[in-house]
Design a protein around this motif. Structure first.
Motif, PDB file in Angstrom:
ATOM      1  N   ILE A   2      -1.823   2.277   9.818  1.00  0.00           N
ATOM      2  CA  ILE A   2      -0.968   3.049  10.673  1.00  0.00           C
ATOM      3  C   ILE A   2      -1.941   3.693  11.697  1.00  0.00           C
ATOM      4  CG2 ILE A   2       0.533   4.823  11.109  1.00  0.00           C
ATOM      5  CD1 ILE A   2       1.773   3.987   8.673  1.00  0.00           C
ATOM      6  N   PHE A  36      11.318   2.893   3.546  1.00  0.00           N
ATOM      7  CA  PHE A  36      11.244   4.150   2.941  1.00  0.00           C
ATOM      8  C   PHE A  36      11.517   5.276   3.798  1.00  0.00           C
ATOM      9  CE2 PHE A  36       6.527   3.727   3.776  1.00  0.00           C
ATOM     10  CZ  PHE A  36       6.540   5.345   4.086  1.00  0.00           C
ATOM     11  N   MET A  53       1.869   4.197  15.964  1.00  0.00           N
ATOM     12  CA  MET A  53       2.474   5.592  16.031  1.00  0.00           C
ATOM     13  C   MET A  53       2.582   5.766  17.466  1.00  0.00           C
ATOM     14  SD  MET A  53       0.733   7.927  13.150  1.00  0.00           S
ATOM     15  CE  MET A  53      -0.768   7.278  13.246  1.00  0.00           C
ATOM     16  N   ASP A  91       0.655   6.827  -3.220  1.00  0.00           N
ATOM     17  CA  ASP A  91      -0.109   6.699  -1.968  1.00  0.00           C
ATOM     18  C   ASP A  91      -1.582   7.082  -2.216  1.00  0.00           C
ATOM     19  OD1 ASP A  91       0.618   6.877   1.373  1.00  0.00           O
ATOM     20  OD2 ASP A  91      -1.210   7.909   0.828  1.00  0.00           O
ATOM     21  N   PRO A 119       8.364   3.108   7.180  1.00  0.00           N
ATOM     22  CA  PRO A 119       8.500   4.327   7.135  1.00  0.00           C
ATOM     23  C   PRO A 119       9.722   4.830   8.191  1.00  0.00           C
ATOM     24  CG  PRO A 119       6.356   4.125   7.987  1.00  0.00           C
ATOM     25  CD  PRO A 119       7.148   2.499   8.001  1.00  0.00           C
TER      26      PRO A 119
END
Ligand SMILES: O=C1C[C@@](O)(C(=O)O)C[C@@H](O)[C@@H]1O
Length: 758
Positions: free
Chosen positions: A341, A182, A375, A284, A391
Motif C-alpha cells: 500500500i 475486509f 492511498m 498481519d 480494505p
C-alpha cells in the motif's frame, strides 16, 4: 478413505525468535484428498471453510480451578469422550480418541516436556474471573481459548476448535472468490462495535482488529501506550463471539499509520504469535520486522494465514521501480497474502499499480495473492480495481483506517459508474407455497441497497408442473441469476426447456459437482466471460463435461437473448445450508464415523442431506419413507432402508460410536407420529460413547407445525435441535455469495429478515 500426509507446522511451545529454543514443531496431520470430499471437490466450502480431517493428536484442555466443565464442552464439540488426568506424562496411548483435562496448577509442572507428537495442548482461560491467563501456560500451550462463563458462546468454541485443529479452513475458498473485502475496525474498544457488528460487516469477508488503535484504560484514568495482552485477548474474544467472519489481527507500527511503537520488534512477535495461539485466522506481519522473526511466525502459523504488510507514506514510492518488485519478492517469502500500500501523487500511478499487479501475477503465478491499493483520494481508483482483500470502511466506524479508504457500497457505486458492474435482474423463483413461507424480496432489496449494488430483485412464480416456465426470466439480456425455492431436478429442466437444452451446443447448462450429484439445483449462476468484476460467477468452475464442451467457443445459445459470452451454471446451495447448521455448535469431527437417520417422503427431499452427510464423513445412513435411487446412493455414505421393525431394532442396538447420532427429517406435520417415533427410538440409546448430545434437524417448514413441533419434542428427548430456519438462513448466505458475489453474514440474514420469516 484415502488420505495424504501433509506436514503442517503447528504453533507449539515457543520462545522468541532470537532464542535458542528448539526449531518449529512439525506435526503430521491427515488432510483428505481434495477429490474425495464434496466440499473440496466443488471448490466450495461450508460455513466459509473447507472440510479437512485435521489434527489427530490427543486434545488436552488445561483448565482453571473450578472450571472443569469446560473440558466436557470441548469434548462435546469434538464428539469425543473425556478423561481427567493429573499431568501431561499421564496422557498415554489409552487416551487416544479422548479429550483430556488437566488442572492448570498441575499442567504447569510438565507442560514444557509434553510429547508434541502425541498431544495438542489448549489453555482454556475464563476471562470473567478477573485474572489474566497464567503467562507460562499461555507461552507453552499450543493454543489458548479465552471464554466467558456467562453468557457462554458455544459457537465460538466450535469455531475455535474446528479452526485450530485443522478441520475447517477459510483461506482457500476466500482466495477463489472473485473479490474479497475486509473491514478495518478502528474502535478503541470493540464493545462499541458490537451492537452494530451485523450491519458493519455486510459485504465483508473478514474483520480487521487494529490492535494498535485499542485503548486500554488504566486505573489513573489514562490509557496504556500499548494495550496489554490480557486486554487484547479479551477484545479478540468479544469480537469473535459476535461475528462468524475470519479476523485479521493487526499491530500497525507508527511509521505505517499505526500506533505500535517500533523500538522493540520482539513486542510484535509476542502479540502476533499469541494471536496465532488464539486461533485468529489472519495475522498481519509487517515487512520491516526482522526476517528471522517473519520466518518463524510463518513456520509456526498453524492454521492461521500470514498477511505480509508493507505501507509507504513517503510519497516517493514508485510501482514500476525495482524496489517495488523487491518488496513483493521479500514479502512473498513468508506470506499467504502479500499486501502493498502506498501514497501516490498522480492518478496515472493507479495504472502503474495495475501493470505491476498483472506483471507479478503473470511472472510469479505461484506467488501468494497480491492485495495492493494506493492511498489518498488520488489512489481511490485502485481500491475499486483491487480484488484480493480490499480494505474497506463503513460510515458507522469512528475513523477511517487509512486516507482514501472507501466503503463497500462506495466501491460498488464506483464500479457501477465505470460500467464494471452492470445492472442485472436477479430472481427468486418460487412455487406458490414456498413464496408465502419465505417472503425474501424485502430482504434482498435491503442487501442490494446496503451494498450499493444496482441490481433489481423480484420474486416470481413458476408453474409447479412446468419447469420450462422459468425460461423467460433466464433468457434475457439482463439476467443476473436466480435462486429457486424449492429447487428442482436438472433432468426435468433440460427435458422441458428447449432454451436450456440447447445451451452449449446442446450439452445443456453448466452443472456444479454438487448439483450433479444431488440431482437438484436451487441456484442459477450467470458466468459472464467479459465481466471483469465477475460479480455473479461461482467460486469454482464446474467440472462437468457439459461445460467443457463449450469452453472458449464463442456464441453458444441459438435462441438466446443472453449475451453470447454468458454461461448459466446450475448449483445447489442447500447442502451447504444444511452442513453449516449442523456444524454451528459442533466441530465436523463430531459427525465423522457416526450414522444418521434420514426421514423424507421422496429421495429428492433427502438428496442434499446425503451430500452434506458425505462431506461430514457420516459412515452410514438409515432411511425411512423413501427409496434411494442408485444414482444417488453411489455418491452417498452406505445406505440401509428401514423396511421392518427388526431393521430398526438392529440400528437401535448398536452401542458403539457408529450408533445413529443425527436425525434429519423432511417430513411434514401429517407424518408427525413417524418423526416422533424415531426421536423416541433413538433418543435414549447409544448415548454412552461420548457426552455429545445427539442432533435433530427438522427441514420441514416450522410454521406448519404449531405445538407439535418435532424440534421441541426432540429437545425433550435429549437432542440438540435445529430447524428449517437455521438452514434457510445459512442457505441464503450461500445463495447471496453465488448470486451477487458478496458475503452477507448469517447473523445479518437472521436479523434483517426477521426471525418469523425463517
Ligand atoms: O493494511 C491495511 C490497509 C489500510 O492501510 C488501507 O489503506 O486501507 C488500512 C489498514 O487498517 C489495513 O491494515
Amino acid at each position: 478413505m484415502a488420505t495424504v500426509q501433509q506436514l503442517l507446522a503447528s504453533p507449539g511451545a515457543t520462545a522468541s525468535p532470537g532464542s535458542t529454543a528448539s526449531s518449529p514443531k512439525v506435526v503430521k496431520m491427515e488432510i483428505e484428498r481434495a477429490s474425495q470430499s464434496p466440499s473440496l471437490h466443488n471448490g466450495n466450502a461450508f460455513g466459509g471453510g473447507a472440510l479437512q480431517t485435521g489434527d489427530h493428536r490427543v486434545v488436552v484442555i488445561v483448565y482453571g480451578q473450578g472450571q472443569d466443565q469446560i473440558v466436557s464442552v470441548f469434548a462435546e464439540v469434538l464428539g469425543k469422550p473425556y478423561k481427567m488426568r493429573d499431568s501431561f506424562k499421564d496422557v498415554g496411548h489409552e487416551e487416544r480418541g479422548h479429550v483430556v483435562g488437566i488442572l492448570a496448577a498441575d499442567a504447569k509442572l510438565d507442560v514444557e516436556f509434553r510429547n508434541l507428537e502425541h498431544v495438542v495442548a489448549i489453555n482454556a482461560h475464563c476471562t470473567g474471573l478477573g485474572m489474566p491467563p497464567d503467562l507460562d501456560l499461555s507461552a507453552h500451550c499450543d493454543y489458548e481459548f479465552l471464554y466467558t462463563e456467562s453468557p457462554f458462546f458455544r459457537r465460538d468454541l466450535a469455531r475455535f476448535t474446528s479452526f485450530t485443529l485443522g478441520q475447517i479452513s477459510h483461506h482457500k475458498e476466500l482466495m477463489e472468490k472473485p473479490r474479497t473485502y475486509f473491514i478495518s475496525t478502528t474502535f478503541p474498544d470493540v464493545r462499541a462495535a458490537l451492537p452494530n457488528i451485523d450491519i458493519l460487516t455486510v459485504g465483508a469477508d473478514a474483520v480487521e482488529i487494529r490492535v494498535d488503535l485499542l485503548r486500554e484504560p488504566l486505573a489513573d484514568g489514562s490509557f496504556s501506550q500499548v494495550p496489554s495482552l490480557a486486554y487484547v485477548g479479551e477484545q479478540v474474544m468479544l469480537l469473535r463471539q459476535r461475528t462468524e467472519l475470519p479476523l485479521i489481527f493487526t499491530t500497525r507500527c507508527t511509521r505505517e499509520n499505526g500506533r505500535f511503537p517500533m523500538d522493540d520488534p520482539e513486542l510484535y512477535y509476542k502479540y502476533l504469535y499469541r494471536a496465532i495461539q488464539w486461533g485468529v485466522e489472519y495475522i498481519d506481519v509487517e515487512l520491516w520486522l526482522p526476517e528471522p522473526m517473519r520466518q518463524k511466525l510463518y513456520e509456526n502459523r498453524g492454521s492461521s494465514r500470514i498477511m505480509s504488510a508493507f505501507h509507504d507514506f513517503t510519497g516517493n514510492f514508485r510501482w514500476p521501480s525495482s524496489y517495488a518488485y523487491d518488496v513483493f519478492r521479500r514479502s512473498s517469502q513468508y506470506a499467504d497474502i502479500v499486501k502493498m500500500i502506498a501514497i501516490i501523487n498522480d492518478h496515472n500511478e493507479n495504472f502503474e499499480l495495475e501493470y505491476f499487479r498483472s506483471k507479478v501475477r503473470s511472472e510469479h503465478p505461484e506467488a501468494p495473492p497480491l492485495s495492493a491499493v494506493n492511498m489518498g483520494e488520488t489512489g481511490q481508483f485502485s481500491r475499486t480495481l483491487n480484488k484480493v482483500f480490499t480494505p474497506v470502511t463503513h460510515p458507522l466506524l469512528p475513523i477511517i483506517a487509512a486516507p482514501g479508504q472507501m466503503s463497500t457500497a462506495e466501491i460498488n457505486a464506483a464500479l457501477s459508474l465505470l460500467g464494471q458492474l452492470p445492472k442485472k435482474n436477479i430472481y427468486g423463483i418460487s412455487s406458490v407455497a414456498s413464496r408465502s413461507a419465505t417472503p425474501l424480496a424485502p430482504f434482498y432489496e435491503k442487501c442490494l441497497n446496503e451494498l450499493g449494488l444496482p441490481h433489481h430483485f423480484a420474486i416470481v412464480e413458476r408453474h409447479p408442473g412446468n419447469p420450462g416456465s422459468i425460461e423467460p426470466f433466464c433468457n434475457q439480456k439482463g439476467f443476473g441469476g436466480a435462486y429457486l425455492d424449492p429447487g428442482f431436478s436438472h433432468h426435468s429442466l433440460i427435458k422441458a426447456s428447449p432454451f436450456f437444452s440447447s445451451m452449449n451446443n446442446g450439452s445443456g447448462p453448466g452443472l456444479t459437482e454438487a448439483a450433479r450429484v444431488i440431482g437438484i439445483f436451487d441456484t442459477i449462476v450467470v458466468h459472464s466471460a467479459s465481466s471483469s468484476t465477475s460479480n455473479s460467477s461461482p467460486p469454482s468452475v464446474p467440472s462437468s463435461p457439459h461445460r467443457r464442451a463449450h469452453d472458449g467457443h464463442g456464441p453458444v445459445y441459438h435462441h438466446s437473448a443472453l449475451p453470447p459470452n454468458t454461461t448459466l451454471i446450475l448449483d445447489n446451495a442447500s447442502w451447504k445450508g444444511i452442513m453449516s447448521a449442523l456444524t454451528r455448535d459442533l466441530a465436523p469431527s463430531a459427525y465423522a464415523g457416526r450414522s444418521a437417520v434420514v426421514l423424507a417422503s421422496t429421495s429428492d427431499d433427502a438428496a442434499a442431506v446425503f451430500y452434506a452427510m458425505k462431506a461430514l464423513r457420516i459412515a452410514k445412513i438409515y432411511t425411512i419413507g423413501f427409496r434411494t435411487p442408485s444414482s444417488l446412493a453411489r455418491n452417498a455414505p452406505p445406505i440401509e432402508q428401514f423396511i421392518s421393525l427388526e431393521s430398526l431394532q438392529r440400528a437401535r442396538s448398536v452401542a458403539d460410536e457408529t450408533a445413529p447420532f443425527v436425525i434429519v427429517s423432511a417430513l411434514g406435520p401429517d407424518k408427525s407420529h413417524l418423526v416422533g417415533m424415531m426421536i423416541r427410538a433413538f433418543g435414549a440409546v447409544g448415548g454412552h460413547v461420548s457426552n455429545t448430545k445427539k442432533v435433530f434437524l427438522n427441514l420441514a417448514d416450522e410454521a406448519t407445525w404449531n405445538k407439535s413441533d418435532p424440534g421441541t419434542v426432540a429437545e425433550k428427548s435429549g437432542f440438540t435441535a435445529y430447524g428449517a430456519a437455521d438452514v434457510a438462513a445459512f442457505t441464503t448466505v450461500e445463495s447471496l455469495r453465488l448470486l451477487i458475489g458478496q458475503n452477507v453474514p448469517y447473523s445479518f440474514v437472521r436479523l434483517a429478515s426477521g426471525r418469523s420469516l425463517f
